[in-house]
Motif scaffolding. Structure first.
Motif, PDB file in Angstrom:
ATOM      1  N   PRO A   1      30.005  12.626  72.690  1.00 30.13           N
ATOM      2  CA  PRO A   1      30.856  12.686  71.487  1.00 30.13           C
ATOM      3  C   PRO A   1      31.633  14.003  71.394  1.00 30.13           C
ATOM      4  CG  PRO A   1      28.683  11.848  70.908  1.00 30.13           C
ATOM      5  CD  PRO A   1      28.613  12.276  72.344  1.00 30.13           C
ATOM      6  N   GLU A   2      30.949  15.133  71.715  1.00 28.90           N
ATOM      7  CA  GLU A   2      31.648  16.415  71.599  1.00 28.90           C
ATOM      8  C   GLU A   2      32.750  16.570  72.638  1.00 28.90           C
ATOM      9  OE1 GLU A   2      28.374  15.845  71.863  1.00 28.90           O
ATOM     10  OE2 GLU A   2      27.307  17.400  72.991  1.00 28.90           O
ATOM     11  N   ALA A  35      35.674  14.687  71.340  1.00 24.13           N
ATOM     12  CA  ALA A  35      36.376  15.460  70.305  1.00 24.13           C
ATOM     13  C   ALA A  35      37.265  16.510  70.960  1.00 24.13           C
ATOM     14  CB  ALA A  35      35.369  16.117  69.363  1.00 24.13           C
ATOM     15  N   PHE A  44      35.050   9.109  59.212  1.00 27.93           N
ATOM     16  CA  PHE A  44      33.890   8.257  58.949  1.00 27.93           C
ATOM     17  C   PHE A  44      34.080   7.382  57.714  1.00 27.93           C
ATOM     18  CE2 PHE A  44      30.049   9.801  61.433  1.00 27.93           C
ATOM     19  CZ  PHE A  44      30.797  10.484  62.377  1.00 27.93           C
ATOM     20  N   PHE A  65      31.454  24.838  58.953  1.00 22.55           N
ATOM     21  CA  PHE A  65      31.402  23.663  59.833  1.00 22.55           C
ATOM     22  C   PHE A  65      32.684  23.543  60.656  1.00 22.55           C
ATOM     23  CE2 PHE A  65      32.509  19.012  59.898  1.00 22.55           C
ATOM     24  CZ  PHE A  65      31.589  18.616  60.840  1.00 22.55           C
ATOM     25  N   ALA A  72      33.406  23.981  64.617  1.00 25.58           N
ATOM     26  CA  ALA A  72      33.967  22.857  65.370  1.00 25.58           C
ATOM     27  C   ALA A  72      35.263  23.266  66.083  1.00 25.58           C
ATOM     28  CB  ALA A  72      34.228  21.682  64.433  1.00 25.58           C
ATOM     29  N   GLU A 120      34.637  25.655  68.915  1.00 20.05           N
ATOM     30  CA  GLU A 120      33.989  24.983  70.054  1.00 20.05           C
ATOM     31  C   GLU A 120      35.035  24.199  70.849  1.00 20.05           C
ATOM     32  OE1 GLU A 120      31.135  25.086  71.486  1.00 20.05           O
ATOM     33  OE2 GLU A 120      30.033  26.296  70.023  1.00 20.05           O
ATOM     34  N   ILE A 121      35.906  23.506  70.128  1.00 21.66           N
ATOM     35  CA  ILE A 121      36.952  22.734  70.805  1.00 21.66           C
ATOM     36  C   ILE A 121      37.883  23.686  71.573  1.00 21.66           C
ATOM     37  CG2 ILE A 121      39.013  21.314  70.407  1.00 21.66           C
ATOM     38  CD1 ILE A 121      37.454  19.829  68.240  1.00 21.66           C
ATOM     39  N   LEU A 152      41.815  19.745  63.091  1.00 22.19           N
ATOM     40  CA  LEU A 152      41.442  19.579  64.503  1.00 22.19           C
ATOM     41  C   LEU A 152      42.593  19.007  65.350  1.00 22.19           C
ATOM     42  CD1 LEU A 152      37.753  18.304  64.048  1.00 22.19           C
ATOM     43  CD2 LEU A 152      38.551  20.637  64.411  1.00 22.19           C
ATOM     44  N   PHE A 180      25.300  13.445  64.759  1.00 23.56           N
ATOM     45  CA  PHE A 180      26.444  12.723  65.338  1.00 23.56           C
ATOM     46  C   PHE A 180      27.754  13.153  64.668  1.00 23.56           C
ATOM     47  CE2 PHE A 180      29.363   9.011  65.238  1.00 23.56           C
ATOM     48  CZ  PHE A 180      29.712   9.043  66.577  1.00 23.56           C
ATOM     49  N   TYR A 181      27.697  13.334  63.371  1.00 17.10           N
ATOM     50  CA  TYR A 181      28.890  13.757  62.631  1.00 17.10           C
ATOM     51  C   TYR A 181      29.417  15.087  63.186  1.00 17.10           C
ATOM     52  CZ  TYR A 181      31.750  14.468  58.348  1.00 17.10           C
ATOM     53  OH  TYR A 181      32.757  14.644  57.439  1.00 17.10           O
ATOM     54  N   MET A 182      28.501  16.012  63.396  1.00 17.26           N
ATOM     55  CA  MET A 182      28.923  17.315  63.923  1.00 17.26           C
ATOM     56  C   MET A 182      29.449  17.196  65.350  1.00 17.26           C
ATOM     57  SD  MET A 182      26.427  20.165  62.458  1.00 17.26           S
ATOM     58  CE  MET A 182      25.005  19.669  61.654  1.00 17.26           C
ATOM     59  N   ARG A 183      28.762  16.405  66.155  1.00 17.86           N
ATOM     60  CA  ARG A 183      29.210  16.243  67.552  1.00 17.86           C
ATOM     61  C   ARG A 183      30.586  15.594  67.599  1.00 17.86           C
ATOM     62  NH1 ARG A 183      24.751  13.373  71.074  1.00 17.86           N
ATOM     63  NH2 ARG A 183      26.019  14.214  72.763  1.00 17.86           N
ATOM     64  N   SER A 184      30.827  14.653  66.695  1.00 12.31           N
ATOM     65  CA  SER A 184      32.119  13.967  66.699  1.00 12.31           C
ATOM     66  C   SER A 184      33.255  14.918  66.326  1.00 12.31           C
ATOM     67  CB  SER A 184      32.101  12.777  65.735  1.00 12.31           C
ATOM     68  OG  SER A 184      32.281  13.231  64.402  1.00 12.31           O
ATOM     69  N   ARG A 185      32.879  16.093  65.799  1.00 11.78           N
ATOM     70  CA  ARG A 185      33.897  17.109  65.495  1.00 11.78           C
ATOM     71  C   ARG A 185      33.975  18.174  66.578  1.00 11.78           C
ATOM     72  NH1 ARG A 185      35.000  13.377  62.765  1.00 11.78           N
ATOM     73  NH2 ARG A 185      35.044  13.289  60.500  1.00 11.78           N
ATOM     74  N   GLY A 186      33.220  17.970  67.656  1.00 12.23           N
ATOM     75  CA  GLY A 186      33.331  18.878  68.793  1.00 12.23           C
ATOM     76  C   GLY A 186      32.205  19.891  68.919  1.00 12.23           C
ATOM     77  N   ILE A 187      31.221  19.840  68.014  1.00 13.10           N
ATOM     78  CA  ILE A 187      30.116  20.798  68.084  1.00 13.10           C
ATOM     79  C   ILE A 187      29.052  20.253  69.046  1.00 13.10           C
ATOM     80  CG2 ILE A 187      28.334  21.991  66.746  1.00 13.10           C
ATOM     81  CD1 ILE A 187      30.188  21.669  64.271  1.00 13.10           C
ATOM     82  N   PRO A 188      28.733  20.985  70.126  1.00  9.85           N
ATOM     83  CA  PRO A 188      27.765  20.463  71.097  1.00  9.85           C
ATOM     84  C   PRO A 188      26.408  20.187  70.443  1.00  9.85           C
ATOM     85  CG  PRO A 188      28.873  22.402  71.957  1.00  9.85           C
ATOM     86  CD  PRO A 188      29.280  22.284  70.524  1.00  9.85           C
TER      87      PRO A 188
END
Lengths: 251, 439
Positions: A72-73, A76, A84, A98, A102, A105-106, A162, B392-400
């Protein structure tokens, strides 16, 4: 940009998607409609990489990469964003913290330098205007105690921050009154661009009054059974889904 | 069958006491020493508790009491070693105790004497015997608690603090207890007495750190007297080794309209037992107790709290949180007494845990004993896992994933960490916690 070929997926051994084919190009807006239980949200979840869904066949290519092989990451970072249907409340993590984590990280995964606090705040102020989201809300724990409208606005705000290549809006209209719906839809429209594609998953046509799609697809029993222009959405609004079901049954 | 263990450590301690006593010279006749002797007799009668003892059901000291320790380890811990600690430069009144002995060279007292009188225990026996006669061993229960009895019997070092009435101590008091187990099994029994006068205010921390690969045993008792309308913030921070045994009792007595805040954070420790006992011996008092623990490996962390509402119209609230990994074990035992006359008491208690491994376990036991009808009391405990949907919410935003899990765990602790109002201690802990959670 996105090529879905014969995609099959199941959850707890129950087949939900039974062979989806879809081609999406940059700049396009595709609406995916369908009755409850047709597999719309499953498709959105599979594209974002939710692990409860097992892909049992087919392929998904995104910008030349095998999407199904990515976490998933990684998705992204490659430019996929899922708004969601039920944004998760995370006590103790502010929206600002948050999103800063994010975004950086991206950026890291793309080999870009992280934004410092000042740069980040500047960007945030700029993007907050798109959905008219309040600073005070962003300082609070992520989605905790937010109203339905605030949660959905926060999703679109995150999308603005993002800057994904492909945004998937999963039932973004659910639980919104008409004013909140308009703010959210206008936010999405401001983010439309020739490089960015959007998939709008919805049960009702009303969101599509505001976010006008280039294509409309009807998902039923795990397959796309009809595709057309935005007029198809009006037809569904008027006649419901029964005629589609009848057509499928007749085959 | 006997409820107590006869063992090496007990025999060693009995012999140690006699040897110490013979060297006391004139001090043997002091009131303090009479208490010590009385406590030693109690310890000999009580012995170390076994798991048959209700209060020690989940915390087995058998492996501790089979060992012997050196209670007088000479350490060369000095200024250079301080530099290697995570927080070399603490601001405030910082006192160092190395293997239980006060180290004047490393310590610094910055508050003026008009605000704060601070002596090591040995000096206090000579220079302020009145204060000790009034308060020492009046609150911590050496009659029934073997470890408190033992500590009382060997009360020779630690700190004696007196904040005179009406004084607001601006700089915090930070007690750093360093156990140097780099050469042998080291043990210490610090004894602290904190007396905070009417309308006075003070912030203090006790930070425990063990160095070296040998075993260690700390048995600490701190008595805190919070006089009328006084305000005390107390932080206990533990970062010890896998081989460290830590047993501690913080005994608090509050008078009318006083406020007491406690935050106990156990970052690391092999076997940890913290007793926090508060007697609300006044009306319109407020007590807040927070706790955090993150055992991993085979670490064991046991928090016992006791809140005794002895008078009407007071408020107490406690929140303990833990994250348990690997084969670690945790205990939370929260006892609340509301006495017959303590009407209009408000007492709340909550213990929340995240257990990340099938082999880790958490025992929680709320105990409410209420002898008055006109009260509001509640308690709740939860034990769960991390929210997969949030990950999952965090991962879907790019956070490993690993980062998302750490972020979520830290967020779980945030409301307790933010209660620590000494900034240097909060920052220090925050760093340690992030590091520990990422392991």
């Amino acid at each position: 940009m996105l090529t879905i070929t014969d995609l099959k997926a199941s959850v707890d051994d129950k087949a939900i998607l039974k062979g989806i084919n879809l081609e999406i190009k940059p700049g396009e807006v595709h609406a995916i409609m369908g009755p409850n239980g047709s597999g719309k949200s499953t498709l959105a979840s599979v594209l974002a990489g939710r692990e409860e869904y097992e892909v049992t066949g087919g392929s998904v290519e995104f910008d030349g990469q095998d999407l199904l092989e990515m976490s998933p990451e990684e998705r992204a970072a490659a430019g996929i964003f899922l708004a969601f249907q039920y944004p998760v409340e995370i006590p103790g993590v502010t929206t600002i913290n948050f999103l800063k984590t994010a975004l950086n990280e991206i950026r890291k995964s793309r080999g870009e330098a992280p934004l410092d606090a000042a740069q980040f705040l500047k960007l945030m102020r700029e993007k907050a205007k798109i959905v008219n989201i309040d600073d005070a809300l962003l300082k609070r724990s992520l989605n905790e105690g937010f109203s339905g409208g605030e949660k959905k606005r926060n999703e679109i705000f995150q999308m603005a921050m993002l800057e994904p290549k492909l945004a998937i809006l999963d039932e973004t209209d659910s639980g919104l009154d008409i004013d909140a719906l308009r703010i959210v839809a206008e936010g999405v429209n401001k983010l439309r661009s020739p490089e960015r594609a959007v998939i709008v998953v919805t049960h009702y046509q009303r969101l599509l009054d505001y976010i006008v799609p280039d294509y409309v697809h009807v998902l039923y029993k795990g397959r796309i059974v009809k595709s057309g222009s935005k007029e198809l959405a009006f037809e569904l609004e008027e006649k419901g889904y029964d005629w589609i079901k009848a057509e499928v049954a007749a085959l | 069958m006997s409820n107590t263990l006869n063992n090496d450590l007990k025999q060693q301690l009995v012999a140690d006491f006699q040897a110490t006593e013979s060297r006391l010279n004139g001090e043997a006749k002091t009131e303090v020493h009479q208490k010590r002797r009385e406590a030693m007799q109690r310890f000999e009668a009580l012995g170390f508790p076994t798991i048959k003892h209700e209060e020690w059901k989940y915390s087995n000291v058998n492996n501790l009491v089979k060992q012997t320790f050196d209670f007088n380890v000479k350490s060369d811990f000095g200024a250079n070693d301080v530099e290697t600690l995570e927080i070399p430069n603490l601001q405030g009144n910082v006192l160092y105790f190395v293997n239980g002995k006060y180290n004047a060279e490393l310590s610094s007292i910055v508050s003026p004497e008009s605000q704060l009188q601070i002596l090591n225990f040995g000096r206090a026996v000579k220079e302020n015997p009145e204060l000790l006669a009034t308060y020492f061993a009046h609150y911590a229960n050496y009659q029934d608690d073997a470890f408190t009895a033992l500590n009382t019997a060997f009360a020779h070092d630690g700190v004696v603090v007196h904040v005179p009435a009406g004084k607001i101590v601006e700089e915090p008091i930070i007690l750093r207890f360093i156990t140097d187990a780099r050469t042998v099994n080291a043990a210490s029994q610090p004894r602290n007495l904190i007396v905070v006068g009417k309308n006075a205010e003070v912030k203090m921390a006790e930070a425990f750190r063990t160095l070296g690969d040998n075993g260690s045993f700390t048995n600490v008792v701190t008595e805190i007297v919070v006089e009328e309308n006084a305000n005390v913030q107390y932080y206990k921070v533990q970062n010890e080794t896998e081989k460290a045994y830590h047993i501690g009792t913080t005994q608090v007595i509050q008078k009318d309209k006083s406020h007491f805040y406690a935050v106990t954070v156990t970052v690391n420790g092999g076997f940890v037992r913290n007793n926090l006992n508060i007697v609300l011996d006044g009306q319109h008092c407020e007590s807040f107790m927070y706790g955090l623990y993150f055992p991993n490996g085979k670490q064991h962390v046991d928090n016992h709290t006791l809140v005794d509402h002895a008078k009407p119209n007071s408020y107490s609230n406690e929140l303990y949180k833990g994250i348990l990994k690997d084969k670690s074990t945790g205990v939370f035992n929260g006892k609340i007494f509301v006495r017959e006359y303590a009407s209009k008491t408000n007492a709340y208690q909550s213990c929340r845990n995240v257990v990340l491994s099938d082999e880790a376990s958490m025992n929680t036991k709320p105990q409410l004993e209420i002898y008055n009808d006109d009260v509001k009391c509640s308690h709740g405990t939860t034990t769960g896992k991390l929210n997969d949907e949030a990950i999952f919410y965090m991962r879907s935003r790019g956070i490993p994933q690993a980062e998302a899990v750490t972020l979520l765990m830290y967020a779980f602790c945030e409301d307790v960490i933010s209660q620590i109002k000494i900034e240097s201690i909060r920052e220090y802990l925050s760093g340690l916690i992030v590091e520990k959670l990422a392991q």
